[in-house]
Write a protein that holds these residues in place. Structure first.
Motif, mmCIF file in Angstrom:
data_model
loop_
_atom_site.group_PDB
_atom_site.id
_atom_site.type_symbol
_atom_site.label_atom_id
_atom_site.label_comp_id
_atom_site.label_asym_id
_atom_site.label_seq_id
_atom_site.Cartn_x
_atom_site.Cartn_y
_atom_site.Cartn_z
ATOM 1 N N VAL A 171 20.564 -5.549 36.308
ATOM 2 C CA VAL A 171 19.723 -5.856 35.151
ATOM 3 C C VAL A 171 20.543 -6.562 34.077
ATOM 4 C CG1 VAL A 171 18.395 -4.831 33.268
ATOM 5 C CG2 VAL A 171 18.068 -4.013 35.604
ATOM 6 N N GLN A 189 19.974 -8.342 28.228
ATOM 7 C CA GLN A 189 19.794 -6.944 28.612
ATOM 8 C C GLN A 189 21.034 -6.096 28.360
ATOM 9 O OE1 GLN A 189 16.840 -5.579 29.675
ATOM 10 N NE2 GLN A 189 16.093 -7.578 29.021
ATOM 11 N N THR A 215 13.063 0.508 35.971
ATOM 12 C CA THR A 215 13.030 -0.864 36.478
ATOM 13 C C THR A 215 13.326 -0.850 37.965
ATOM 14 O OG1 THR A 215 13.806 -1.737 34.355
ATOM 15 C CG2 THR A 215 13.973 -3.182 36.270
ATOM 16 N N PHE A 252 12.601 -8.135 39.205
ATOM 17 C CA PHE A 252 12.637 -6.906 38.425
ATOM 18 C C PHE A 252 11.212 -6.515 38.020
ATOM 19 C CE2 PHE A 252 16.566 -9.191 37.901
ATOM 20 C CZ PHE A 252 17.548 -8.219 38.045
#
Length: 844
Positions: A73, A80, A447, A492
């Motif tokens: 991520v 992020q 996620t 994602f």
């Protein structure tokens, strides 16, 4: 281990003691050496707070799936790497939606200005991202979320100050609406605030508490100050050395570790001081020369004190087998502290006592202090009770411990950090608002990461996977659109569960959710896709798995260490077995009582996920100390007395000092209950309770009763030099005969069998549960428990409680099935085993 009296190394050891403690001048040099070392290290080392690492302790292993997903991520999605603060705004009354929208607009405007607080990277709200309204606005429109990504490290003071400024700004612009700042940034800041100042309060409370108890024990101000000064020196040396090692990256230190170090050194240091000075007072009865008396005291206590310190140090190093950062980094710093404390106990404490001379016993004088070493009347009465009725004593203690362990039926763990704060925080208030207005899963979304070998941007597979995830069990909603990583091969999906994200059910849902995504990817033509899940729920699931694995290995390793140390100390194969059995009973009773008090009575959400492992390691490592002290003295007394006389003398001579040491150790751990953290409160209560059990039940009653029952075999295969006189045939003792001896062996065999079944159940049925197997085990173990108790009681009554060791072993045989029943109930409550299937509802 130090050599025992009479060994080949004894002359060298005696010369070393004369060199260090041969006169007051030599004692002064030893004291000056330690003071100099403490001062030099204090000047060279950084502050311990500056090198503490509180972040990694709450994370799963670096190689876990959730950490891999987190890294993806951060690397694949821009922005992020920031830590978000989440502002919750809720209006009241008929115009709640309008007032909330106006407040969000004012807050967004203030955070978008050039004069906004530092570390604020951007603002995401219905003002800046209208298309995200479905995710930022509650269904009734009364509440909205404002996401504020913040740059920098949450451990930096500037970052925490920026969060405080965001909170102040949001409060000023909120108007009539209710507002709270939570999210990872708010939680990190509140965690620091909860811990700040707690260590100083705890240190002051510990010093005052220990000082009061020492004054009551010694009745001498100077003697009471000796352990405190020794602990102060050891703590300074350990903290500065630990800071240097942490700064070099060799070890890690967290705030919780530092707090536990404080109480551990106070408890262990005063224990060692009490043991050494008590033997010094006893030596003064026969040796008026103080340096020689002190040398004799150190020589006689060296083996037991070193065995105690070695057990603790090795138990701390056993934590290195853990893969959980919370456990892996916990041990080295505490092992360092105990090692330093043992060195200070062997050198600084005796030297300081000699340096103070006769004034150390003021106002009572040397004579009164020496006389008190003979033991008080209460310990003579306890020794007489154990000698007269060992079966009744052992039976009563074991029964009481089993009853206490019944509290394990309510055992379950908690993985919610915020619920563990025993002080009100804005982060917790914000999460409560989110739960009320948006649903439980919104406080910690996850996620799902799907990574393919091919570019998926032009494929229909991402949409098919999204549809499968939306229809999955326990899923409340997913993000409007999948997000693609920079390589195009990684997709994602933002997923929100309809469960409390910190509950056991949510943790159990991670595996099926991952399988759903993998099956959807296969059906969509994405073969051999890598599926990972990021987020707090996934991280907690990995933490739970790692802790379950670590606890199993740590328990086995610590038990092996304790058994090995006891075997070397006592030169016995049998004694370590029953001594370790008493430690296990003490642990189960302590954990049961802790669960009942903190969860059932106080209403805690559950036992902290790391607390059980901490309790086991510390309680076994410290609880064995008292067994070491009494059994070491028992072994020494066997040189001139029968086993019955030896255990009686060991109990009376060590009773007062060991009980005082246990009381101080329990009191120091109880100080942890003043900390506003659930884990420290529960750990402090458990340690205080367990140490009191070991001090006033296990060591003075159960262990001597077992030794009395075993007689000449207590240290098997070693035999006492002094033979036990034959039992008088006056009817005072009932002879067992072949039938009772056979019953004894059957009880022992059954105990071992059920213990083996318990281990087999854990390893075979927990990883891959078969409901039928669980029911069979539960039924058999429950039935065996009832049969054993009834059989033991009936036979004991029949023989008028003259059954001797048979009764005791039969009661021990009842423990494994009872433990298994408790274990099965706990496993069902925590979700590790499925509950009974609901009965079908009859159709009307």
């Amino acid at each position: 281990m130090l050599p025992v009296e009479g060994s080949l190394m004894q002359p060298m050891y005696s010369r070393m003691l004369r060199c260090l403690l041969g006169s007051r001048k030599r004692a002064a040099a030893v004291v000056a050496f330690w003071v100099l070392i403490a001062g030099l290290l204090a000047g060279a080392a950084p502050a311990l707070e500056s090198v503490e690492d509180n972040a990694s302790a709450n994370l799963p292993p670096a190689a876990s799936d959730s950490m891999k997903a987190r890294d993806l991520v951060r690397t694949q999605l821009p922005g992020q790497d920031a830590t978000p603060a989440i502002i919750v705004v809720r209006g009241e009354g008929a115009d709640a939606a309008a007032s909330t929208g106006e407040a969000v607009a004012r807050i967004t405007s203030a955070l978008s200005e050039t004069a906004r607080p530092g570390h604020v990277a951007s603002v995401i709200s219905t003002v800046t991202a209208p298309d995200a309204a479905a995710e930022l606005v509650s269904q009734n429109g009364a509440a909205q979320l404002v996401v504020v990504p913040m740059t920098g490290s949450p451990s930096d003071e500037s970052f925490q100050n920026a969060v405080d400024k965001v909170r102040a700004l949001a409060f000023d612009r909120a108007g009539p609406t209710e507002v709270a700042v939570t999210g990872p940034a708010g939680i990190a800041t509140d965690t620091v605030k909860v811990f700040s100042g707690g260590d100083k309060v705890m240190l002051l409370a510990t010093v005052l508490l220990v000082l009061v108890i020492l004054l009551a024990i010694y009745r001498s101000p100077l003697m009471a100050l000796v352990p405190l000064l020794a602990v102060g020196v050891a703590m300074r040396v350990a903290e500065t050395t630990g800071a240097l090692l942490a700064d070099a990256g060799i070890i890690t230190v967290s705030s919780q570790t530092a707090s536990i170090m404080t109480v551990l050194l106070f408890g262990v240091g005063t224990d060692y001081a009490l043991i050494i000075t008590a033997r010094y007072r006893e030596a003064l009865l026969d040796e008026p020369d103080r340096p020689r008396a002190m040398q004799a005291a150190v020589r006689w206590t060296a083996e037991s004190v070193l065995a105690s310190a070695s057990t603790i140090v090795l138990a701390m190093f056993a934590l290195l087998v853990a893969v959980s950062p919370a456990l892996h980094g916990f041990g080295p710093y505490l092992a360092l502290g105990v090692t330093v404390m043992a060195l200070v106990a062997f050198t600084f404490i005796p030297a300081l006592v000699l340096l103070l001379g006769g004034s150390v016993f003021w106002p009572g004088g040397v004579g009164k202090a020496a006389e008190r070493s003979r033991g008080t009347g209460i310990w003579h009465r306890i020794a007489a009770l154990v000698t007269r009725a060992p079966v009744r004593v052992a039976t009563a203690v074991v029964a009481l411990l089993v009853v206490m362990s019944a509290g394990l039926l309510g055992y379950h763990e908690s993985f919610n950090t915020l619920s563990g704060f025993r002080a009100a925080t804005e982060s917790e208030r914000g999460q409560r608002l989110i739960q009320e207005e948006f649903g439980p899963g919104e406080i910690a979304p996850g996620t799902v990461v799907v990574q393919s070998r091919d570019d998926l941007r032009s494929s229909t597979a991402p949409a098919d996977i999204a549809a499968a995830l939306a229809d999955a069990d326990d899923v409340s909603r997913i993000g409007q659109h999948p997000r693609f990583g920079g390589d195009g091969r990684t997709v994602f999906y933002d997923v929100v569960l309809d469960l409390d994200p910190y509950s056991s059910k949510a943790l159990d849902a991670i595996g099926p959710l991952k399988e759903t995504a993998r099956a959807a990817a296969d059906d969509a033509g994405v073969k051999n896709a890598t599926v990972l899940i990021a987020g707090e729920t996934a991280q907690n699931a990995d933490i739970r798995s790692a802790l379950d694995r670590d606890t199993t290995f740590i328990v086995l390793l610590v038990l092996a260490i304790v058994t090995a140390v006891l075997t070397l100390l006592l030169r016995s194969l049998l004694a370590p077995l029953y001594l370790v059995a008493t430690l296990l009973l003490s642990f189960l009773a302590t954990l049961g009582a802790t669960t009942f008090f903190t969860v059932t009575v106080l209403g805690d959400e559950g036992i902290g996920n790391r607390v059980t492992a901490y309790i086991f390691v510390f309680l076994v490592a410290l609880g064995v100390d008292y067994n070491i002290f009494i059994m070491s003295r028992f072994k020494q007394e066997l040189r001139t007395a029968s086993p019955a006389e030896a255990i009686s003398t060991a109990l009376t001579r060590t009773g007062g000092v060991v009980s005082s040491a246990g009381l101080i150790l329990a009191a120091t751990f109880a100080v942890l209950m003043t900390q506003p953290i659930r884990e420290l409160f529960q750990f402090g209560f458990a340690m205080a309770f367990g140490i009191l059990l070991d001090t006033f039940l296990i060591r003075p009653l159960l262990v001597p009763a077992i030794v009395r029952l075993l007689g000449d075999h207590a240290l098997w295969p070693a035999r006492p030099r002094h033979k036990t006189p034959p039992t008088p045939a006056d009817g005072t003792v009932i002879q067992t005969g072949r039938l009772l001896r056979a019953f004894t062996w059957i009880a022992v065999i059954e105990a071992c069998t059920w213990a083996g079944l318990l281990i087999g159940m854990y390893f075979k049925y927990i990883p891959k549960t078969t409901e039928l197997g669980v029911r069979i085990f539960g039924t058999l173990h429950g039935a065996a428990f009832v049969v054993y108790v009834l059989l033991t009681v009936l036979v004991a009554i029949r023989l008028k409680w003259g059954l001797g060791r048979t009764t005791f072993f039969a009661l021990l045989a009842a423990i494994p099935p009872f433990t298994t029943v408790a274990f099965e109930t706990w496993a069902r409550r925590t979700g590790r085993l499925p509950g009974p299937a609901p009965s079908p509802t009859p159709s009307p």
